[in-house]
Structures are given as C-alpha cells and as structure tokens.
Design an enzyme around this catalytic site. Structure first.
Site, PDB file in Angstrom:
ATOM      1  N   PHE A 127       0.853  -1.188   0.000  1.00 49.96           N
ATOM      2  CA  PHE A 127       0.000   0.000   0.000  1.00 49.96           C
ATOM      3  C   PHE A 127       0.896   1.247   0.000  1.00 49.96           C
ATOM      4  CE2 PHE A 127      -2.677   3.268   1.925  1.00 49.96           C
ATOM      5  CZ  PHE A 127      -3.821   3.135   1.156  1.00 49.96           C
ATOM      6  N   ASP A 196       1.170  -5.124   8.761  1.00 54.52           N
ATOM      7  CA  ASP A 196       0.075  -4.183   8.557  1.00 54.52           C
ATOM      8  C   ASP A 196      -1.204  -5.017   8.459  1.00 54.52           C
ATOM      9  OD1 ASP A 196      -1.953  -2.653   7.342  1.00 54.52           O
ATOM     10  OD2 ASP A 196      -0.521  -1.379   6.292  1.00 54.52           O
ATOM     11  N   TYR A 221     -11.042   1.892  10.690  1.00 60.12           N
ATOM     12  CA  TYR A 221     -12.252   2.245   9.925  1.00 60.12           C
ATOM     13  C   TYR A 221     -12.672   1.230   8.877  1.00 60.12           C
ATOM     14  CZ  TYR A 221      -8.370   4.193   7.170  1.00 60.12           C
ATOM     15  OH  TYR A 221      -7.182   4.372   6.507  1.00 60.12           O
ATOM     16  N   ARG A 368     -12.996  -4.093  -7.117  1.00 60.59           N
ATOM     17  CA  ARG A 368     -12.712  -4.724  -5.822  1.00 60.59           C
ATOM     18  C   ARG A 368     -14.003  -4.837  -5.018  1.00 60.59           C
ATOM     19  NH1 ARG A 368      -8.839  -2.249  -1.105  1.00 60.59           N
ATOM     20  NH2 ARG A 368     -10.589  -0.837  -0.923  1.00 60.59           N
TER      21      ARG A 368
HETATM   22  C1  LIG Z   1      -2.707  -1.662   3.802  1.00 59.36           C
HETATM   23  C2  LIG Z   1      -3.062  -0.278   4.240  1.00 59.36           C
HETATM   24  N1  LIG Z   1      -2.238   0.392   5.071  1.00 59.36           N
HETATM   25  C3  LIG Z   1      -2.545   1.635   5.497  1.00 59.36           C
HETATM   26  C4  LIG Z   1      -3.712   2.266   5.095  1.00 59.36           C
HETATM   27  C5  LIG Z   1      -4.112   3.637   5.523  1.00 59.36           C
HETATM   28  O1  LIG Z   1      -3.321   4.301   6.383  1.00 59.36           O
HETATM   29  P1  LIG Z   1      -3.853   5.604   7.142  1.00 59.36           P
HETATM   30  O2  LIG Z   1      -4.707   5.136   8.294  1.00 59.36           O
HETATM   31  O3  LIG Z   1      -2.632   6.286   7.594  1.00 59.36           O
HETATM   32  O4  LIG Z   1      -4.640   6.411   6.180  1.00 59.36           O
HETATM   33  C6  LIG Z   1      -4.581   1.595   4.250  1.00 59.36           C
HETATM   34  C7  LIG Z   1      -5.831   2.272   3.819  1.00 59.36           C
HETATM   35  O5  LIG Z   1      -6.545   1.891   2.946  1.00 59.36           O
HETATM   36  C8  LIG Z   1      -4.251   0.305   3.806  1.00 59.36           C
HETATM   37  O6  LIG Z   1      -5.074  -0.349   2.986  1.00 59.36           O
END
Ligand SMILES: Cc1ncc(COP(=O)(O)O)c(C=O)c1O
Length: 409
Positions: A127, A196, A221, A368
C-alpha cells in the site's frame, strides 16, 4: 435467471444463520455494501454512544470526563478491545493516530531494537503509505530497502535484515499472506516481523501473540467499523515494551504525564507508545463499534467470510464466464475480498453503484468487492454477481468491441 444460485444462497444463508450479524448494523435498504474494506458500515449503537459522549460527557461533565468517563485510559482500553480481535493479550495494543503514524513509530522502534542491522525487506506492491513510510524511515535510520515478491522474501533474509514489513492481506488482490510462516522465517535470521493488519483485523484471525509477531499496525475504519477517520492501532509485543523507543515522544506517553516534567521518561508497558491527546470522539465511536463483535469468535467470522467470498466467486464464474479474477481461489490464500480485472473497471464500479452494489476501483484495472462477513449474506452475493453481469452486458452493447474480449453469454 439462475434460480439455482438463489436456492444455493438460501441454503447457505440458513447454514450460516448463527453468524448473520446484519441486525447489529445500520445499512440503507436496497444496497449491497461491498466496500467495508475501505469504510466499514455503521454498527447499531454507535450514533447513540457518540451523542451520549457529546451531550452527557463533554456537554455536561466537561473536563472531569477525562477521569469520570475514562477518557484518559481510552487508548489502551480500546486497544485491549482491538487486541481481543487480533489475538493480543491485554496491555499490548494502543489506539490513536493514523496507520501511517503508527507504522512510522513501529519502524523507528524496530530500528532501535536492531541497531546492528541495516536492511528492511518489504513487498514490491505494498500500500502506498507503507512504501512511503518505509522509504522515509529508511532515509532517517540509514536502512537499505529491499522490495521483493512475497514468495521471494524468505530466500532474501540474512542477519543484516532488521525488519520485514508486510501487509497481512494485499489491499488490491486480497491475497492472504502466510503470517505464521513469514514471521518464523523472519525470526530465523533474528529480524523483526512488522505486520500491517488493515485488511485483516476484524475479518481474518491474526493471532499475533500465538505467532510471535513483534510489531503490528492497522486501521480502525475498515473491518473494525470505527467510522471515517477512526484512529488506527499499534501492537507492541510485551517482550519489546521495556526497550521500545518512541520516536514521537509526547506527554500522553510519559510515565508521569501530570508532573509536567521537562525531560521525557516513557511510561511502562504499552502506554509508552502513546503520543499526544487522542481524537476522543472517534476513539469512543470505535469503542462502541467494536461491540458489534461481542460474543463473536473471529474464527466464525472467517468461516462466514470464506463461504461468502467463495460463493461470490462461484456466482461470478456462473454469470460472467471468463471473468479474470484478481483474488486467489484457494481459501487459504484469500482474505475477505473478491477482485476482478477489467480494463473498464473504474466505469464498472460506478455503474454497479447505480444498481445499488457498492464496491470500489483499485488502479490499474480492479473491480474490488470487499466482503465484510458480519453484515452480508449469500443472497447479497448473487445480487452483486447479477449486477456485474448486467453492467458488463450493457457495456458490451454500448461498445461491441468489448464483446470480443470479455464474452458474457
Ligand atoms: C494496507 C493499508 N495500510 C494503510 C492504510 C491507511 O493508512 P492511514 O490510516 O494512515 O490512512 C490503508 C488504507 O486503505 C491500507 O489499505
């Protein structure tokens, strides 16, 4: 059309009735919501809980609420609630700030825990925020970044590797990574496993403690349904907490925050990973949202999810012959989404939404369809596949050239 699919959906929905948690969510009528992996649906009780925090706590008890309503302890209390979902015993998860911030913090902590190693290994297609944060931290601590396909990673590890940073589920394809195996491979060279969990927390059993993960981060979220901009979480395995260096030392993580000391001294335990004042309304909304999981085993959510995503794939195979799936077929390799490649994916997603099927587009060509198992049924999967077929047929009529590339019969 395809009554057989309706019958199969009905019998699967009967078989999985125990895990149908639709009544715990507020969703608009007539919508099949397949974007819970971007923004989870609104759990029943969250709006009232937030209203009560605003009027009953903030509006009435004012600043006393920090103590009387447990605001001060909320980051670690809600952290424990998230911990139950991701398999972390109490005292190892903190909630607050974004995933980007938590990842930045975790990687600096990893660098401090492995001062003699100079390489970080990560996936090539991670990501964007993960890539940016990894590159940024690497610049700051002097790491060399190695990007690789996930299956290549075990072969690239040696004792110069400080950390391996991976997404548990690929945000684009929905591929579920072998967290236990990759964590073990990482440990075999003395490196730290940093995960992650944005696309697995609340959808897939993670079992952080069982598998000996070192550090992890994830969103509030998506499948945790905490609402737009819900705070993220960070996991620090207990064994690393005494030596955890917080690169973002703020007063909330101080051992004696109300001493207003001039020198930083990190709190014991997971509180050391706290930073500054958390976004309380969002944090307490997330706390209320997590009650949607009360009494539910995440393994049962996973069983429902696999049944739904497997059936969605079967429906698409039946209704859209030749569909080019982006997500793995094998249950063991699939997270909680089904993706389909199509050169007109962006337009297809818009057209699906007009028909009440809300998914999303991921560049360059993926439709998706995220499957948040608690509030979706097998009947919804049939509806979604039929809408996809209808959209593709309509598009073919507009542009007959497509028919030669994507036959829908
Ligand atoms: C794999 C992954 N990491 C991180 C994030 C988002 O990070 P943040 O909470 O800093 O916006 C997302 C958001 O879609 C994600 O899919």
């Amino acid at each position: 059309m395809n009554d057989d699919l309706d019958q199969r959906a009905a019998s699967l929905d009967t078989a999985h009735a125990d895990t149908d948690l639709r009544a715990r969510f507020e969703l608009p009528e007539g919508v099949v919501y397949l974007d819970g992996n971007s923004l989870g649906a609104l759990p029943v009780g969250v709006a009232d809980a937030v209203a009560s925090v605003i009027r009953g706590q903030w509006g009435t008890d004012l600043i006393a609420s920090w103590n009387t309503h447990g605001w001060w302890d909320a980051p670690t209390r809600v952290g424990d609630a998230v911990g139950r979902i991701v398999g972390a015993a109490p005292g190892q998860v903190v909630v607050g700030d974004s995933t980007s911030v938590r990842l930045h913090q975790s990687l600096h902590a990893a660098a401090a825990l492995r001062p003699d190693s100079s390489v970080v290994v990560t996936e090539a297609d991670g990501f964007p925020t993960d890539r940016y944060v990894i590159d940024g931290v690497a610049d700051q601590v002097g790491w060399r970044v190695v990007h690789a396909r996930v299956d290549e990673i075990p072969g690239l590890l040696d004792d110069d590797v400080a950390a391996v940073v991976l997404s548990h589920v690929d945000y684009r394809t929905g591929e579920l990574r072998d967290l236990p195996g990759l964590t073990a491979a990482t440990h075999s060279v003395g490196a730290l496993a940093v995960w992650d969990l944005c696309h697995s927390a609340g959808a897939v059993p993670v079992d952080l403690d069982t598998h000996g993960v070192d550090l992890a981060v994830g969103c509030g979220y998506k499948y945790l349904n905490g609402g737009p901009g819900a705070p993220a979480f960070g996991y620090v395995a207990r064994r690393h907490q005494d030596t955890f260096v917080n690169v973002l030392p703020g007063w909330n993580g101080h051992a004696e925050p109300f001493d207003m000391a001039t020198e930083y001294r990190g709190a014991p335990g997971i509180s050391r990973a706290r930073i500054g004042t958390p976004p309380l309304l969002s944090l307490l909304a997330l706390e209320a949202a997590l009650r949607a999981f009360d009494g539910i085993d995440i393994g049962d959510v996973r069983a429902r999810s696999l049944s739904l995503t497997g059936f969605l794939r079967a429906c698409i195979e039946a209704l859209v012959p030749g569909a080019a799936f982006a997500s793995p077929k094998d249950d063991a390799e699939r997270g909680s989404q089904v993706g389909v490649h199509h050169p007109a994916a962006y337009g297809i997603v818009q057209a699906l939404a007009v028909r009440g099927v809300v998914g999303d587009f991921r560049t360059p060509d993926i439709v998706r369809l995220g499957v948040a198992a608690p509030y979706l049924t097998h009947a919804d999967m049939v509806t979604a596949a039929r809408a996809l077929r209808a959209v593709l047929l309509a598009e073919e009529q507009l542009d007959p050239a497509w028919a030669t590339r994507h036959t829908v019969t």
